[in-house]
Design an enzyme around this catalytic site. Structure first.
Site, PDB file in Angstrom:
ATOM      1  N   HIS A 162       0.860  -1.185   0.000  1.00 13.05           N
ATOM      2  CA  HIS A 162       0.000   0.000   0.000  1.00 13.05           C
ATOM      3  C   HIS A 162       0.892   1.230   0.000  1.00 13.05           C
ATOM      4  CE1 HIS A 162      -1.487   3.254   2.747  1.00 13.05           C
ATOM      5  NE2 HIS A 162      -2.423   3.281   1.826  1.00 13.05           N
ATOM      6  N   ASN A 207       0.269   5.677  -0.211  1.00 14.05           N
ATOM      7  CA  ASN A 207      -0.642   6.810  -0.368  1.00 14.05           C
ATOM      8  C   ASN A 207       0.086   8.067   0.064  1.00 14.05           C
ATOM      9  OD1 ASN A 207      -2.435   8.640   1.638  1.00 14.05           O
ATOM     10  ND2 ASN A 207      -3.612   8.143  -0.186  1.00 14.05           N
ATOM     11  N   ARG A 256      -0.658  12.531   0.000  1.00 15.40           N
ATOM     12  CA  ARG A 256      -1.732  13.494  -0.239  1.00 15.40           C
ATOM     13  C   ARG A 256      -1.354  14.871   0.289  1.00 15.40           C
ATOM     14  NH1 ARG A 256      -2.465   9.788   3.622  1.00 15.40           N
ATOM     15  NH2 ARG A 256      -2.755  10.539   5.758  1.00 15.40           N
ATOM     16  N   HIS A 276      -8.842  -5.777  16.958  1.00 19.10           N
ATOM     17  CA  HIS A 276      -9.659  -6.939  17.300  1.00 19.10           C
ATOM     18  C   HIS A 276      -8.959  -8.261  17.007  1.00 19.10           C
ATOM     19  CE1 HIS A 276     -10.777  -6.210  13.029  1.00 19.10           C
ATOM     20  NE2 HIS A 276     -10.900  -7.523  12.971  1.00 19.10           N
ATOM     21  N   GLY A 295     -17.871  11.935  -0.558  1.00 15.17           N
ATOM     22  CA  GLY A 295     -18.547  11.689  -1.829  1.00 15.17           C
ATOM     23  C   GLY A 295     -17.649  11.275  -2.960  1.00 15.17           C
ATOM     24  N   GLY A 296     -16.560  10.568  -2.656  1.00 15.80           N
ATOM     25  CA  GLY A 296     -15.668  10.096  -3.702  1.00 15.80           C
ATOM     26  C   GLY A 296     -16.264   8.936  -4.480  1.00 15.80           C
TER      27      GLY A 296
END
Length: 280
Positions: free
Chosen positions: A118, A120, A122, A181, A263-264
């Site tokens: 992964h 990312n 931004r 968890h 709202g992506g």
């Protein structure tokens, strides 16, 4: 269309350029494996809750011989954050206006010996401006050499900017990429940073170094492992591990929540989910 200032434009341009380079590197690996798989790109637009144009992005997905499913997305969005969620975002407690641009990548691999990954990064603007992101390695079958090389590459990228970055951001990743968890970590870690604000040029340069580090190390790890033999036991381990990965992304991942709350594009947001997983 969103109106971008010079900093927003510089960040967006970098993320889109990095996307193009990463996709080309991944397609080159597919060619080496005798596959003609390529990324399928779908552009999407966003309407802000106010009714105004809210930006959009491009979802890129490839399903190939080496990369069972890999998504590389870029987006540039803005408008008004919604209600209570907006108050949880850095700098948006008293002013719901926001801007966000970034790149998000998740790769699930066909061969269980090849680590999933992964990445990312931004740039966000509210009443504050900051960079965030990072990368973490997620092998179903961990190999110390791969883990060490991944961390060494990101340590070098961090150390070139601030010797305090790597230990701080590694610890942050260890804390963030944890499944409470299950009481296990999602993978073997990496770096994670957020709210890096102040000197825009320096922080953009560091974020670029993170992207370059990823582009350097991950294709090397893929090529190292992609031809290793595997059988049913290794596939079972991979699919069980993917179940835990999906649990983290659906329950705890802040990027998933931010995308859904603003709202992506749902298919782009949930491209992080693996193609096949088990819960036995």
């Amino acid at each position: 269309m969103l109106t971008l200032d010079a900093e927003q434009t510089a960040a967006r341009t970098w993320f889109e350029t990095l996307r193009t380079r990463i996709c080309a590197a991944f397609e080159a690996i597919e060619r080496e494996a005798g596959s003609d798989a390529a990324f399928d790109y779908i552009a999407w637009d966003r309407t802000d809750p106010s009714g105004a144009p809210g930006g959009g992005g491009v979802r890129g997905v490839m399903k190939g011989k080496v990369f069972e499913k890999v998504g590389v997305n870029v987006s540039t969005v803005g408008g008004l954050l919604d209600g209570e969620f907006g108050k949880s975002i850095h700098g948006a407690g008293d002013d719901p206006r926001f801007f966000a641009t970034g790149i998000s990548l998740v790769a699930h691999m066909a061969n269980p010996h090849v680590p999933a990954v992964h990445m990312n990064t931004r740039f966000l603007v509210t009443t504050k401006r900051w960079f965030g992101g990072g990368a973490d390695l997620n092998p179903p079958l961990p190999v110390a050499q791969d883990t060490d090389d991944f961390h060494a590459t990101f340590r070098a990228a961090c150390d070139a900017h601030d010797p305090a970055y790597y230990p701080r951001f590694k610890a942050w990743a260890d804390d963030y990429f944890y499944i409470p968890h299950r009481q296990v970590h999602r993978g073997v870690g990496g770096i994670f940073y957020d709210h890096l604000e102040g000197d825009f040029a320096a922080n953009l340069a560091f974020t670029q170094a993170v992207g370059e580090a990823f582009l350097d190390v991950y294709p090397r790890l893929v090529r190292r492992r992609m031809a290793e033999p595997f059988g049913a036991a290794e596939l079972a381990q991979q699919r069980a591990w993917r179940g835990r990965y999906a649990e983290f992304n659906l329950v705890y991942d802040r990027g998933t929540l931010f995308g859904l709350k603003t709202g992506g594009n749902i298919d782009a947001i949930l491209m992080s989910l693996p193609p096949v997983a088990t819960w036995d």
